[in-house]
Design a protein around this motif. Sequence first.
Motif, PDB file in Angstrom:
ATOM      1  N   PHE A 280      53.988  63.719  36.197  1.00 32.78           N
ATOM      2  CA  PHE A 280      53.120  63.795  35.016  1.00 32.78           C
ATOM      3  C   PHE A 280      52.978  62.429  34.355  1.00 32.78           C
ATOM      4  CE2 PHE A 280      52.391  65.098  30.464  1.00 32.78           C
ATOM      5  CZ  PHE A 280      51.083  65.513  30.663  1.00 32.78           C
ATOM      6  N   ARG A 281      54.063  61.683  34.261  1.00 34.08           N
ATOM      7  CA  ARG A 281      53.961  60.330  33.698  1.00 34.08           C
ATOM      8  C   ARG A 281      53.093  59.432  34.586  1.00 34.08           C
ATOM      9  NH1 ARG A 281      58.772  57.931  33.845  1.00 34.08           N
ATOM     10  NH2 ARG A 281      60.041  59.680  34.546  1.00 34.08           N
ATOM     11  N   LEU A 282      53.207  59.599  35.892  1.00 33.38           N
ATOM     12  CA  LEU A 282      52.354  58.837  36.811  1.00 33.38           C
ATOM     13  C   LEU A 282      50.897  59.278  36.697  1.00 33.38           C
ATOM     14  CD1 LEU A 282      54.744  58.766  39.889  1.00 33.38           C
ATOM     15  CD2 LEU A 282      53.915  56.745  38.661  1.00 33.38           C
ATOM     16  N   LEU A 283      50.675  60.565  36.456  1.00 31.00           N
ATOM     17  CA  LEU A 283      49.314  61.052  36.221  1.00 31.00           C
ATOM     18  C   LEU A 283      48.719  60.383  34.990  1.00 31.00           C
ATOM     19  CD1 LEU A 283      46.903  63.035  36.553  1.00 31.00           C
ATOM     20  CD2 LEU A 283      48.250  64.686  35.202  1.00 31.00           C
ATOM     21  N   LEU A 284      49.479  60.319  33.916  1.00 32.12           N
ATOM     22  CA  LEU A 284      48.992  59.681  32.696  1.00 32.12           C
ATOM     23  C   LEU A 284      48.669  58.213  32.926  1.00 32.12           C
ATOM     24  CD1 LEU A 284      51.451  61.280  30.120  1.00 32.12           C
ATOM     25  CD2 LEU A 284      49.012  61.807  30.366  1.00 32.12           C
ATOM     26  N   ARG A 285      49.507  57.517  33.699  1.00 36.41           N
ATOM     27  CA  ARG A 285      49.232  56.111  34.016  1.00 36.41           C
ATOM     28  C   ARG A 285      47.926  55.981  34.798  1.00 36.41           C
ATOM     29  NH1 ARG A 285      50.128  52.413  31.373  1.00 36.41           N
ATOM     30  NH2 ARG A 285      49.396  51.169  33.119  1.00 36.41           N
ATOM     31  N   ALA A 286      47.746  56.858  35.796  1.00 35.62           N
ATOM     32  CA  ALA A 286      46.528  56.803  36.606  1.00 35.62           C
ATOM     33  C   ALA A 286      45.303  57.148  35.774  1.00 35.62           C
ATOM     34  CB  ALA A 286      46.655  57.753  37.796  1.00 35.62           C
ATOM     35  N   MET A 287      45.431  58.128  34.901  1.00 37.89           N
ATOM     36  CA  MET A 287      44.318  58.495  34.038  1.00 37.89           C
ATOM     37  C   MET A 287      43.950  57.344  33.117  1.00 37.89           C
ATOM     38  SD  MET A 287      45.326  62.442  33.075  1.00 37.89           S
ATOM     39  CE  MET A 287      43.818  62.786  32.161  1.00 37.89           C
ATOM     40  N   GLN A 288      44.956  56.671  32.595  1.00 40.53           N
ATOM     41  CA  GLN A 288      44.692  55.553  31.690  1.00 40.53           C
ATOM     42  C   GLN A 288      43.980  54.420  32.419  1.00 40.53           C
ATOM     43  OE1 GLN A 288      45.910  52.253  31.150  1.00 40.53           O
ATOM     44  NE2 GLN A 288      44.840  52.132  29.197  1.00 40.53           N
ATOM     45  N   GLN A 289      44.476  54.070  33.590  1.00 40.68           N
ATOM     46  CA  GLN A 289      43.911  52.954  34.334  1.00 40.68           C
ATOM     47  C   GLN A 289      42.550  53.296  34.943  1.00 40.68           C
ATOM     48  OE1 GLN A 289      44.991  49.779  34.663  1.00 40.68           O
ATOM     49  NE2 GLN A 289      46.620  50.228  33.229  1.00 40.68           N
ATOM     50  N   ILE A 290      42.515  54.360  35.731  1.00 47.54           N
ATOM     51  CA  ILE A 290      41.292  54.698  36.455  1.00 47.54           C
ATOM     52  C   ILE A 290      40.247  55.277  35.510  1.00 47.54           C
ATOM     53  CG2 ILE A 290      40.346  56.164  38.282  1.00 47.54           C
ATOM     54  CD1 ILE A 290      43.092  55.890  39.691  1.00 47.54           C
ATOM     55  N   GLY A 291      40.702  56.093  34.566  1.00 51.73           N
ATOM     56  CA  GLY A 291      39.764  56.679  33.622  1.00 51.73           C
ATOM     57  C   GLY A 291      39.084  55.633  32.765  1.00 51.73           C
TER      58      GLY A 291
ATOM     59  N   TRP B  75      51.474  53.443  42.811  1.00 50.59           N
ATOM     60  CA  TRP B  75      51.637  52.177  42.095  1.00 50.59           C
ATOM     61  C   TRP B  75      50.268  51.553  41.795  1.00 50.59           C
ATOM     62  CZ3 TRP B  75      55.588  49.735  39.728  1.00 50.59           C
ATOM     63  CH2 TRP B  75      55.376  48.410  39.343  1.00 50.59           C
ATOM     64  N   ARG B  76      49.419  51.519  42.782  1.00 51.93           N
ATOM     65  CA  ARG B  76      48.098  50.911  42.570  1.00 51.93           C
ATOM     66  C   ARG B  76      47.279  51.700  41.553  1.00 51.93           C
ATOM     67  NH1 ARG B  76      48.228  49.980  48.387  1.00 51.93           N
ATOM     68  NH2 ARG B  76      47.095  51.940  48.639  1.00 51.93           N
ATOM     69  N   ALA B  77      47.427  53.037  41.562  1.00 48.48           N
ATOM     70  CA  ALA B  77      46.649  53.870  40.646  1.00 48.48           C
ATOM     71  C   ALA B  77      47.029  53.633  39.189  1.00 48.48           C
ATOM     72  CB  ALA B  77      46.833  55.346  40.991  1.00 48.48           C
ATOM     73  N   GLY B  78      48.282  53.273  38.954  1.00 50.50           N
ATOM     74  CA  GLY B  78      48.759  53.144  37.578  1.00 50.50           C
ATOM     75  C   GLY B  78      48.943  51.728  37.089  1.00 50.50           C
ATOM     76  N   THR B  79      48.489  50.748  37.856  1.00 55.01           N
ATOM     77  CA  THR B  79      48.625  49.347  37.463  1.00 55.01           C
ATOM     78  C   THR B  79      47.303  48.618  37.704  1.00 55.01           C
ATOM     79  OG1 THR B  79      49.335  48.594  39.656  1.00 55.01           O
ATOM     80  CG2 THR B  79      51.077  49.341  38.142  1.00 55.01           C
ATOM     81  N   GLU B  80      47.273  47.343  37.316  1.00 50.69           N
ATOM     82  CA  GLU B  80      46.103  46.510  37.581  1.00 50.69           C
ATOM     83  C   GLU B  80      46.444  45.438  38.622  1.00 50.69           C
ATOM     84  OE1 GLU B  80      44.161  44.952  34.062  1.00 50.69           O
ATOM     85  OE2 GLU B  80      44.782  46.695  32.905  1.00 50.69           O
ATOM     86  N   THR B  81      47.317  45.798  39.558  1.00 47.47           N
ATOM     87  CA  THR B  81      47.784  44.798  40.519  1.00 47.47           C
ATOM     88  C   THR B  81      46.834  44.606  41.695  1.00 47.47           C
ATOM     89  OG1 THR B  81      49.125  46.529  41.568  1.00 47.47           O
ATOM     90  CG2 THR B  81      50.216  45.108  39.948  1.00 47.47           C
ATOM     91  N   GLY B  82      45.934  45.559  41.923  1.00 45.25           N
ATOM     92  CA  GLY B  82      44.956  45.393  42.982  1.00 45.25           C
ATOM     93  C   GLY B  82      45.478  45.778  44.353  1.00 45.25           C
ATOM     94  N   PRO B  83      44.575  45.858  45.330  1.00 47.83           N
ATOM     95  CA  PRO B  83      44.935  46.334  46.666  1.00 47.83           C
ATOM     96  C   PRO B  83      45.834  45.383  47.449  1.00 47.83           C
ATOM     97  CG  PRO B  83      42.673  45.552  46.623  1.00 47.83           C
ATOM     98  CD  PRO B  83      43.138  45.577  45.208  1.00 47.83           C
ATOM     99  N   SER B  84      45.939  44.131  47.020  1.00 47.67           N
ATOM    100  CA  SER B  84      46.730  43.156  47.784  1.00 47.67           C
ATOM    101  C   SER B  84      48.200  43.115  47.377  1.00 47.67           C
ATOM    102  CB  SER B  84      46.130  41.756  47.629  1.00 47.67           C
ATOM    103  OG  SER B  84      46.212  41.323  46.274  1.00 47.67           O
ATOM    104  N   PHE B  85      48.583  43.946  46.421  1.00 51.70           N
ATOM    105  CA  PHE B  85      49.956  43.871  45.903  1.00 51.70           C
ATOM    106  C   PHE B  85      51.000  44.039  46.994  1.00 51.70           C
ATOM    107  CE2 PHE B  85      53.784  45.606  43.878  1.00 51.70           C
ATOM    108  CZ  PHE B  85      53.976  44.697  42.844  1.00 51.70           C
ATOM    109  N   PHE B  86      50.746  44.937  47.951  1.00 54.24           N
ATOM    110  CA  PHE B  86      51.728  45.244  48.990  1.00 54.24           C
ATOM    111  C   PHE B  86      51.494  44.458  50.279  1.00 54.24           C
ATOM    112  CE2 PHE B  86      51.787  48.925  46.173  1.00 54.24           C
ATOM    113  CZ  PHE B  86      53.150  49.045  45.935  1.00 54.24           C
TER     114      PHE B  86
END
Length: 209
Positions: A161-172, A69-80
């Motif tokens: 794969f969809r989660l990979l794309l989200r992480a690539m978009q955010q982190i990349g 979840w954190r890898a694919g969003t901009e919610t930050g480490p405090s979300f959980f």
Amino acid sequence: MVRSTDESDVGVTWLMSMFHADWTHHGPTAAEAVGYHLWDELDPESVVAVRRDAALLLRLPAATIEVLWRAGTETGPSFFSGGRTGVTSGTRWMETLTGLCDTWLSGHAGVDAAAAAPAEWDGVELADPVLAEIEAADFLPDEVGRALTECVRRCTPDLAFRLLLRAMQQIGTASGAALSPEHYARLAALGSALRYGEFVVSEVRHLVV
């Protein structure tokens, strides 16, 4: 046949794209923000897709869900961490999502919450290529790669794969990572094999140099 009429992303990964830096504008808690996006006139199949992904993710440990979840969003480490978000763990968050979807679906007669996606959408036969693309995304942190690999094996290659794309978009994007045209072509071919719409893999096209 593609997965959505507007050819955009679906399921939990679609919902994750709504959790950008300004997500709290749509609700003071995470659940209320989801409620905003699960509006009354939403296509029922979109809600079923979110529920299906959330149920699949419940096969994973809480910590693994949190990494994804954190890898694919901009919610930050405090979300959980509870507090303002109201979210205390990855498992509880996926349970909240399934509950919100069930509530929505119960108010829409004739919608089958257990509706199954076509078997080919799981991408079981594409597990090895998806694993190879997870490994090829070497700009992702190791813990994200491990979580995605676990998702391939315990959920479905499609969801991973969809989660990979989200992480690539955010982190990349945040790290200034670059994709070669050949790398992007492989991602696009996998997206085509999984019957994704036009605007799913293209979310990482801006990384191509």
